[in-house]
Design a protein around this motif. Structure first.
Motif, mmCIF file in Angstrom:
data_model
loop_
_atom_site.group_PDB
_atom_site.id
_atom_site.type_symbol
_atom_site.label_atom_id
_atom_site.label_comp_id
_atom_site.label_asym_id
_atom_site.label_seq_id
_atom_site.Cartn_x
_atom_site.Cartn_y
_atom_site.Cartn_z
ATOM 1 N N UNK A 183 0.798 -1.218 0.000
ATOM 2 C CA UNK A 183 0.000 0.000 0.000
ATOM 3 C C UNK A 183 0.834 1.272 0.000
ATOM 4 N N UNK A 184 2.140 1.163 -0.185
ATOM 5 C CA UNK A 184 2.987 2.347 -0.180
ATOM 6 C C UNK A 184 2.488 3.346 -1.215
ATOM 7 N N UNK A 185 2.464 4.600 -0.848
ATOM 8 C CA UNK A 185 1.989 5.623 -1.776
ATOM 9 C C UNK A 185 2.850 5.681 -3.031
ATOM 10 N N UNK A 186 4.133 5.337 -2.898
ATOM 11 C CA UNK A 186 5.026 5.351 -4.054
ATOM 12 C C UNK A 186 4.664 4.291 -5.063
ATOM 13 N N UNK A 187 3.872 3.268 -4.637
ATOM 14 C CA UNK A 187 3.482 2.205 -5.552
ATOM 15 C C UNK A 187 2.052 2.355 -6.052
ATOM 16 N N UNK A 188 1.401 3.465 -5.694
ATOM 17 C CA UNK A 188 0.042 3.676 -6.176
ATOM 18 C C UNK A 188 0.038 3.740 -7.694
ATOM 19 N N UNK A 189 -0.772 2.914 -8.308
ATOM 20 C CA UNK A 189 -0.885 2.839 -9.774
ATOM 21 C C UNK A 189 0.427 2.474 -10.452
ATOM 22 N N UNK A 190 1.319 1.797 -9.722
ATOM 23 C CA UNK A 190 2.626 1.455 -10.299
ATOM 24 C C UNK A 190 2.589 0.166 -11.105
ATOM 25 N N UNK A 191 1.455 -0.510 -11.142
ATOM 26 C CA UNK A 191 1.337 -1.722 -11.950
ATOM 27 C C UNK A 191 1.901 -2.946 -11.262
ATOM 28 N N UNK A 192 1.984 -4.051 -12.044
ATOM 29 C CA UNK A 192 2.533 -5.284 -11.514
ATOM 30 C C UNK A 192 1.484 -6.371 -11.369
ATOM 31 N N UNK A 193 1.946 -7.576 -11.116
ATOM 32 C CA UNK A 193 1.076 -8.742 -11.054
ATOM 33 C C UNK A 193 0.176 -8.741 -9.812
ATOM 34 N N UNK A 194 0.666 -8.267 -8.695
ATOM 35 C CA UNK A 194 -0.141 -8.302 -7.467
ATOM 36 C C UNK A 194 -1.437 -7.513 -7.623
ATOM 37 N N UNK A 195 -1.425 -6.470 -8.437
ATOM 38 C CA UNK A 195 -2.611 -5.641 -8.633
ATOM 39 C C UNK A 195 -3.342 -5.972 -9.933
ATOM 40 N N UNK A 196 -2.996 -7.092 -10.561
ATOM 41 C CA UNK A 196 -3.626 -7.457 -11.831
ATOM 42 C C UNK A 196 -5.087 -7.853 -11.630
ATOM 43 N N UNK A 197 -5.838 -7.819 -12.716
ATOM 44 C CA UNK A 197 -7.250 -8.209 -12.710
ATOM 45 C C UNK A 197 -7.370 -9.605 -13.303
ATOM 46 N N UNK A 198 -8.021 -10.518 -12.589
ATOM 47 C CA UNK A 198 -8.238 -11.853 -13.119
ATOM 48 C C UNK A 198 -9.633 -11.926 -13.721
ATOM 49 N N UNK A 199 -9.683 -12.188 -15.031
ATOM 50 C CA UNK A 199 -10.954 -12.230 -15.750
ATOM 51 C C UNK A 199 -11.584 -13.617 -15.771
ATOM 52 N N UNK A 200 -10.790 -14.651 -15.570
ATOM 53 C CA UNK A 200 -11.298 -16.001 -15.791
ATOM 54 C C UNK A 200 -10.370 -17.020 -15.140
ATOM 55 N N UNK A 201 -10.917 -18.198 -14.863
ATOM 56 C CA UNK A 201 -10.089 -19.318 -14.451
ATOM 57 C C UNK A 201 -10.063 -19.605 -12.964
ATOM 58 N N UNK A 202 -9.286 -20.621 -12.609
ATOM 59 C CA UNK A 202 -9.106 -21.024 -11.221
ATOM 60 C C UNK A 202 -8.423 -19.911 -10.438
ATOM 61 N N UNK A 203 -8.546 -19.977 -9.125
ATOM 62 C CA UNK A 203 -7.857 -18.994 -8.293
ATOM 63 C C UNK A 203 -6.347 -19.178 -8.418
ATOM 64 N N UNK A 204 -5.643 -18.091 -8.285
ATOM 65 C CA UNK A 204 -4.190 -18.101 -8.412
ATOM 66 C C UNK A 204 -3.554 -18.781 -7.200
ATOM 67 N N UNK A 205 -2.476 -19.494 -7.445
ATOM 68 C CA UNK A 205 -1.718 -20.130 -6.373
ATOM 69 C C UNK A 205 -0.426 -19.359 -6.114
ATOM 70 N N UNK A 206 0.256 -19.741 -5.083
ATOM 71 C CA UNK A 206 1.541 -19.119 -4.732
ATOM 72 C C UNK A 206 2.521 -19.210 -5.903
ATOM 73 N N UNK A 207 2.679 -20.402 -6.457
ATOM 74 C CA UNK A 207 3.604 -20.583 -7.581
ATOM 75 C C UNK A 207 3.105 -19.889 -8.846
ATOM 76 N N UNK A 208 1.783 -19.811 -9.014
ATOM 77 C CA UNK A 208 1.236 -19.070 -10.148
ATOM 78 C C UNK A 208 1.687 -17.619 -10.116
ATOM 79 N N UNK A 209 1.645 -17.014 -8.936
ATOM 80 C CA UNK A 209 2.052 -15.608 -8.808
ATOM 81 C C UNK A 209 3.541 -15.438 -9.114
#
Length: 431
Positions: A183-209
């Motif tokens: 939640x660091x303000x420096x990372x607001x809107x900074x992109x990346x996989x953690x903030x990605x949108x999942x449109x479909x499929x099984x839930x993500x796993x640790x190794x998937x991330x």
């Protein structure tokens, strides 16, 4: 009759005795309410009106309420106040997703608890000069200790995390796991996989991330339309072409065995044609079996493209991600601590390649070398990449012996290695 003096308020007591305001305390009080108002009202002018209606010294009143409910109102030293706040670093920080709007907020009179002659922590300084707010300023503001001249890293800082999801298990089935958002303000809107949108499929796993992060970081560095396929955090196929369909086919061809069950990432919008190619493409090894993937990642999708891709498999995870910004701090945990370093943002365009051989390479040969160099950056050491015509032909990774990585890369590239470029993430393994 003279009125009896009002009893001292805990908020006043804290700020009278604590030289630096705690960052987490601020996040849970004034910062938290500003963030909620920005989320609910969206328009900055409306937020300003709401805050004005709350009256002067809203900061003090919020501090009072928080300290009373947290049973720390009697603590008056910085250490005593900070101890019960430590677990709060996992709570959402102030306005983490609304950095752009914060720049337009007024320096409210009800922030008077900030305007004191004694110094406050850097995490609050942006409240004095909101018009000058910037991502860089916010990054600096979150350090709880100032950086000394000549130093690159602060003596201490806080990373504010909030839990996004509980994962099925960790790296192994017996390990529990969760995903936290920075939640660091420096990372607001900074992109990346953690903030990605999942449109479909099984839930993500640790190794998937982990795999998705490796694929997205790699493909995001290429300027031309590119496809990257990753297996176990290593790219096994990379190709750049003006025609993204051709790039996809070449990336699969690079190592179709490893690509099967891997993660496919693109740096261009995924349309219907590309979606159909992904859905119907057969393994080059037999020409019959459809390719299977765990995850597909792209910066955006057309409506029809997403519809077609969803039809490939019920379990296929489809992610939409934003390119990660450069200049971020890279952290890695070690036993008892953390290692910090600047992110590795260098790309071939930032480097002057020096010719060390008697023969000067042709322009296309130099381009092959640059492409191979960018590929090998994302391969685990000891790493060797062989590439030609903007396509990775073979790679060797993770071997304690660099010569073995070379042998693996040459074996995968086969006859196509003739006239190609070879990149190593350290010395060249002659011998």
């Amino acid at each position: 009759m003279a009125m009896a003096p009002l009893p001292p308020r805990s908020g006043d007591a804290v700020f009278a005795n604590v030289e630096h305001v705690n960052a987490e305390l601020f996040s849970l009080t004034y910062g938290a309410i500003v963030r909620q108002l920005l989320t609910d009202l969206e328009e900055v002018d409306e937020v300003n009106k709401q805050l004005d209606q709350m009256g002067d010294n809203i900061g003090i009143r919020l501090i009072d309420e928080f300290l009373a409910k947290s049973n720390v109102s009697s603590r008056n030293s910085r250490a005593e106040v900070r101890v019960p706040m430590m677990p709060i670093s996992l709570f959402p920080a102030a306005a983490a997703s609304t950095a752009g709007k914060l720049a337009h907020l007024q320096p409210y009179s009800h922030c008077q608890f900030l305007h004191r002659p004694r110094p406050v922590s850097p995490c609050l300084r942006f409240s004095f000069y909101p018009a000058k707010l910037s991502i860089k300023a916010m990054a600096e503001s979150e350090n709880l200790s100032p950086v000394s001249p000549g130093e690159s890293f602060p003596p201490s800082f806080t990373v504010s995390l909030s839990r996004k999801s509980i994962l099925r298990y960790g790296e192994n089935p017996h390990q529990k796991a969760a995903l936290y958002i920075d939640n660091s303000l420096s990372l607001a809107n900074a992109g990346g996989i953690a903030s990605s949108i999942q449109h479909h499929g099984k839930e993500m796993s640790y190794n998937n991330y982990l795999d998705a992060n490796a694929a997205w970081n790699c493909v995001s560095e290429f300027q031309s339309p590119t496809c990257v396929i990753v297996k176990h955090t290593n790219p096994c196929g990379i190709a750049s072409r003006n025609d993204i369909l051709e790039a996809y086919r070449l990336a699969v061809k690079g190592d179709s065995d490893s690509a099967y069950g891997g993660i496919v990432a693109f740096n261009t919008k995924l349309d219907e044609d590309l979606a159909r190619e992904i859905r119907e493409f057969r393994r080059p090894i037999d020409g019959e079996t459809r390719m299977f993937y765990e995850i597909v990642i792209a910066p955006s999708y057309t409506k029809k493209g997403l519809e077609v891709l969803c039809g490939k498999s019920e379990t296929l995870r489809i992610l939409e991600a934003k390119k990660t910004e450069k200049g971020m701090l890279s952290l890695r945990q070690v036993s008892g601590g953390w290692l910090a370093q600047d992110s590795d943002d260098l790309v071939p365009q930032d480097i002057k390649f020096e010719v060390k051989s008697e023969r000067v390479p042709e322009e296309d040969e130099l381009q092959d070398a640059q492409f191979a160099w960018l590929c090998v950056k994302h391969v685990k050491s000891n790493a060797i990449v062989i590439a030609k015509n903007n396509c990775m032909l073979g790679m060797g990774s993770g071997q304690p012996n660099r010569l073995e990585s070379l042998r693996i890369a040459c074996r995968k590239a086969g006859e196509e290695a003739k006239g190609a470029a070879l990149a190593s993430d350290a010395f060249f393994p002659f011998g």
